[in-house]
Design an enzyme around this catalytic site. Structure first.
Site, PDB file in Angstrom:
ATOM      1  N   CYS A 621       0.873  -1.173   0.000  1.00  0.00           N
ATOM      2  CA  CYS A 621       0.000   0.000   0.000  1.00  0.00           C
ATOM      3  C   CYS A 621       0.906   1.217   0.000  1.00  0.00           C
ATOM      4  CB  CYS A 621      -0.959  -0.032   1.176  1.00  0.00           C
ATOM      5  SG  CYS A 621      -0.189  -0.287   2.794  1.00  0.00           S
ATOM      6  N   SER A 622       0.832   2.042   1.030  1.00  0.00           N
ATOM      7  CA  SER A 622       1.720   3.200   1.100  1.00  0.00           C
ATOM      8  C   SER A 622       2.995   2.859   1.854  1.00  0.00           C
ATOM      9  CB  SER A 622       0.993   4.387   1.743  1.00  0.00           C
ATOM     10  OG  SER A 622      -0.088   4.817   0.935  1.00  0.00           O
ATOM     11  N   GLY A 624       3.204   0.080   3.820  1.00  0.00           N
ATOM     12  CA  GLY A 624       3.356  -1.359   3.860  1.00  0.00           C
ATOM     13  C   GLY A 624       3.202  -1.978   5.226  1.00  0.00           C
ATOM     14  N   ASP A 626      -0.150  -1.451   7.142  1.00  0.00           N
ATOM     15  CA  ASP A 626      -1.561  -1.479   7.524  1.00  0.00           C
ATOM     16  C   ASP A 626      -2.344  -2.427   6.617  1.00  0.00           C
ATOM     17  OD1 ASP A 626      -1.428   0.360   9.692  1.00  0.00           O
ATOM     18  OD2 ASP A 626      -1.254   1.997   8.264  1.00  0.00           O
TER      19      ASP A 626
END
Length: 883
Positions: A621-622, A624, A626
């Site tokens: 994701c952003s 890494g 969550d």
């Protein structure tokens, strides 16, 4: 508090604060201060028994009475994890039976249930001072006292001025009697910042529902200011309100709660998780066997006679990297078929053995220097890491360490791609990382590109080895990775389409242009968010630069969207004015169920690519930690039956959340809170792990026989996310837990606590059958359409009776799922021991049968049409003859 009965007994509410929690509970007391409780060995006529005496000099209680008293009080305190409506329905009525004082002619007037409410100090988000109920009476407002959102119109929790002398005597007795049971109750000394149960004669800390009557010691205090406090919880938005004698009592209570509930990030040692084991830790650091008087060196001293500090016994780790990856079979060699006798050196009897495509990284991050939020032991592609990495001869001595550092520098927070799960038979595997630093300029990293290309090449080589083993020769398969190198090993297309249910089917079923894909990149963010991050120097992979890879976006919201949806669904469940006729629509409008479906869908598709397409999948994701922790963990629940056991689930959480750096402290705000002005960094708070547990609940609820634990296990686990009762879910990374805080040495383990409760185990679970059954791949539409609200969790403190709070028993059908009362439906996802292939074959045979039937019917229709046309033709012929 409450109405009294004919014999003078009243319902008394008591509040107590320990190092762990604030508890509020009710009981019945007589006019002389004796506490009335129901006993198991009563007099046979249904009357209540006195288990707690009114004074310390009264020896009326026997040993058996004392033990019964302890059991009853402990049951009180352990009944807190159920909803108000459940307690009202199932807890015993303390005064509903005929009393012995009226000869059983008529029941007593008061029929109050026993209630318990509690809130761990660490789960308090804010302590607010408010007006007491007596002030609200003066101002004309309704004095409805509330606990957890449940309102009592009759003022069961009144201001202190209405508490009778009977309640005063009873509460003083209960405070002294329960102190050894609760453990760690703050003393009643004058300088104690605590909430106590005794009388306020010494002017000590705040008394919650205390006994000071009007005109007492505090009667001269002006009641113009706030005379009560409200505890706002971090978990679910629930709250508990208390009233106090005076403004000074409310002020001291607020200061005490702020001190113990919010020690701050730098003083986490004051959390209950550390306090509960402090005595053991301190004792272990003392010299056990000092130097003997005769000069002999004791066991606790070194050769110089100096004492050696011994550490407390650490709790067991569930995730030990090398052991877990060995269990997965990540490092085992991949055997191929026999060597071709026409090939030089091949005699047809020698079996080709391929080395494992993956290798451990033991030394590059041993001191967390490569990535501070990653575990100390990682796994990467063998061609990059090196074949001798297990012995520390490559990465630790230089080798490719520089390439790893440069690849990590191209990723946010240095979180480069690392393996979290691998198939022991082929190249299917799950990798996780953070977003690349592409930026608006379209930056590139040759090391990062080679790293991802190496993952795809190693997976392709592993798939070739699997095909060779299946076909009986080295060259038996094709070079495509896709859905399988051989049509013999490929799952039937009808089955794949049935599983997908027309959800992203063009991407899931690897055919045509998708057949040459070697690496699947799954970005959990919406594409718009990923593109927006380019303005901050980040972004997503350009597949033109990453050979053999494809990328998809899955639209899962960020932490702010998760927090907003979580607050909405909790507010909806706690609101007593929620419309029951539009309940389903209102729940959907919170956007919480939609988020659960998005996460489950992304996890299912990850497992599909790994299991059926045999692809290495990179999830990020952003940052890494969550969404990248949620999706791979859920995908492994689909793929690996070990993680559906009690031991395996703890390993899964420790691996993908704890070791891979999910920031529990930052997301849960452990030891931190918001003041009355709304301070605190709420922007980083988000119930990511609670959302993950909700997704697991959906799987356990729909397929309970596949899990060793039940939904009550998840419910109890979710309650301890914010409680800080254990050190398991503290801190932000493995480094902080192991090196800085030492949680395994200084706190108790949550997994050991949960494993010791037999009610959390599913008795219908067959571990051997589950391991043999393998993957749990149900049709995706079936999974998504049966997503439901976790009412046990979100309606626990609700004002309205939604359903019994305790999870459904395992010996009866689950109420969430409609089941056939006489015959279980035939479902491919619940079959084991090869029954899937048989059922599929039967289904295909049925298709052929119905096809033949339809063709036969069509032939009959054509024959009938011919018969209808032939008489008309004959009539025309007759007319021609006549003319």
């Amino acid at each position: 508090a409450g109405e009294g009965s004919d014999d003078g007994a009243v319902t008394v509410w008591c509040g107590v604060m320990t190092f762990y929690r604030v508890a509020v509970f009710s009981y019945r007391a007589t006019s002389d201060g004796k506490l009335l409780l129901e006993g198991s060995d009563n007099h046979g006529d249904g009357t209540e028994r006195v288990l707690l005496q009114g004074s310390s000099s009264d020896n009326g209680g026997s040993t058996n009475d004392s033990s019964n008293r302890d059991v009853v009080v402990q049951q009180w305190l352990h009944s807190q994890n159920v909803s108000v409506q459940f307690q009202a329905a199932h807890c015993p009525q303390l005064s509903s039976t005929p009393s012995s004082t009226n000869n059983g002619n008529r029941p007593t007037t008061a029929e109050q249930h026993h209630h318990v409410f509690q809130m761990p100090l660490a789960s308090i988000a804010r302590v607010e001072k408010v007006m007491s109920s007596s002030q609200k009476i003066a101002s004309g407002t309704n004095p409805a006292a509330n606990t957890g959102g449940y309102g009592y119109a009759n003022g069961i929790l009144p201001s202190s001025s209405t508490v009778s002398s009977t309640a005063s005597s009873a509460m003083s007795t209960l405070g002294s009697q329960m102190k050894p049971l609760l453990g760690g109750i703050a003393s009643n000394s004058g300088n104690s910042n605590s909430i106590t149960n005794g009388g306020g004669s010494n002017g000590s800390g705040a008394n919650l529902a205390t006994s000071a009557a009007p005109g007492g010691a505090n009667s001269n205090v002006v009641s113009a200011g706030p005379l009560g406090i409200v505890l706002h919880g971090k978990d679910g938005g629930r709250w508990i309100r208390f009233s106090a004698n005076s403004y000074s009592d409310a002020q001291r209570a607020q200061e005490a709660l702020n001190t113990y509930a919010f020690p701050g990030r730098r003083n986490l040692g004051y959390l209950f998780a550390f306090e509960s084991r402090r005595a053991e830790v301190m004792a272990s650091n003392q010299p056990q066997n000092p130097r003997a008087s005769n000069g002999a060196t004791g066991a606790g001293a070194d050769g110089e006679g100096n004492p050696i500090a011994t550490a407390a016994q650490p709790t067991r780790r569930r995730f030990v990297p090398l052991e877990e990856f060995e269990r997965q079979g990540v490092f085992q060699s991949r055997g191929g078929g026999p060597m071709d006798p026409y090939v030089l050196g091949g005699d047809g009897s020698t079996t080709v053995t391929y080395p494992s495509p993956w290798a451990p990284i033991l030394h590059a991050n041993a001191n967390y220097g490569l990535c501070a939020t990653y575990p100390s032991v990682l796994v990467g592609p063998r061609s990059i890491v090196g074949s001798d990495a297990k012995n520390g001869n490559t990465t630790s001595d230089g080798g490719n360490l520089g390439a790893l550092r440069r690849a990590a520098a191209f990723r946010s927070e240095n979180r480069f791609p690392a393996l979290t799960w691998g198939n022991p038979n082929d190249g299917g595997s799950i990798w996780r990382s953070s977003q690349p630093k592409v930026g608006l300029q379209g930056n590139r990293s040759p090391e990062d590109e080679r790293y991802l290309a190496a993952i795809g090449e190693e997976a392709k080589r592993a798939n070739l080895a699997a095909d060779a083993r299946a076909e009986g020769g080295v060259g038996g398969g094709s070079l495509s990775v896709g859905v399988g190198a051989s049509s013999r090993n490929r799952a039937p297309l009808e089955l794949l389409r049935m599983l997908c249910g027309r959800n992203n089917e063009s991407d899931l079923i690897m055919e045509g242009s998708n057949g040459g894909c070697m690496l699947k990149i799954m970005d959990m963010r919406p594409k718009s968010a990923a593109m927006g991050n380019r303005t901050q120097g980040y972004g997503y992979e350009n597949t033109n630069n990453y050979r053999g890879s494809t990328i998809n976006f899955y639209g899962i919201g960020n932490i702010h969207a998760v927090r907003d949806a979580y607050q909405k669904v909790n507010a909806l469940c706690l609101n007593p004015n929620t419309s029951d006729f539009q309940w389903g629509q209102l729940v959907e409008n919170t956007n919480w169920p939609s988020m659960i479906r998005l996460i489950l869908s992304a996890s299912w598709q990850t497992a599909f690519h790994v299991h059926y397409n045999r692809l290495p999948v990179l999830v990020h994701c952003s940052h890494g930690w969550d969404r990248t922790s949620q999706v791979p963990a859920l995908a492994q629940l689909f793929l690996d039956p070990h993680y559906r056991t009690l031991e395996g689930f703890g390993t899964l959480v420790e691996k993908d959340f704890l070791s891979f750096g999910h920031p529990f402290h930052t997301r849960c705000g452990h030891g931190e809170g918001k003041n009355e002005q709304g301070g605190g960094d709420e922007g980083q708070l988000s119930p990511i792990f609670s959302q993950f547990l909700d997704c697991v609940f959906q799987l356990v609820n729909q397929f309970p026989d596949y899990f060793e634990f039940n939904v009550k296990y998840l419910l109890l686990l979710s309650e301890n996310v914010y409680s800080c009762r254990f050190g398991t879910l503290l801190c932000d990374s493995e480094r902080e837990r192991e090196v800085v805080a030492g949680t395994r040495q200084r706190t108790f383990c949550m997994w050991e606590y949960l494993a010791g409760i037999p009610e959390l185990v599913n008795p219908a679970f067959d571990k051997a059958a589950s391991a043999k059954g393998g993957v749990l791949m149900m049709p995706l539409p079936m999974l998504l359409r049966n997503v439901t609200l976790w009412t046990d969790r979100y309606c626990m403190y609700g004002a309205k009776a939604t359903m019994p709070c305790m999870p459904p028993s395992l010996n009866r059908p689950c109420p969430y799922v409609v089941r056939c009362p006489t015959e279980q439906p035939l479902a491919l996802h619940t079959m084991k021991n090869g029954a899937v292939e048989l059922a599929l074959q039967r289904a295909l045979d049925d298709v052929e049968m119905w096809k033949e039937t339809a063709l036969a019917a069509l032939g009959e229709v054509k024959d009938l049409k011919k018969d209808q046309l032939s008489p008309k033709k004959n009539e025309d012929d007759d007319c021609d003859d006549a003319s």
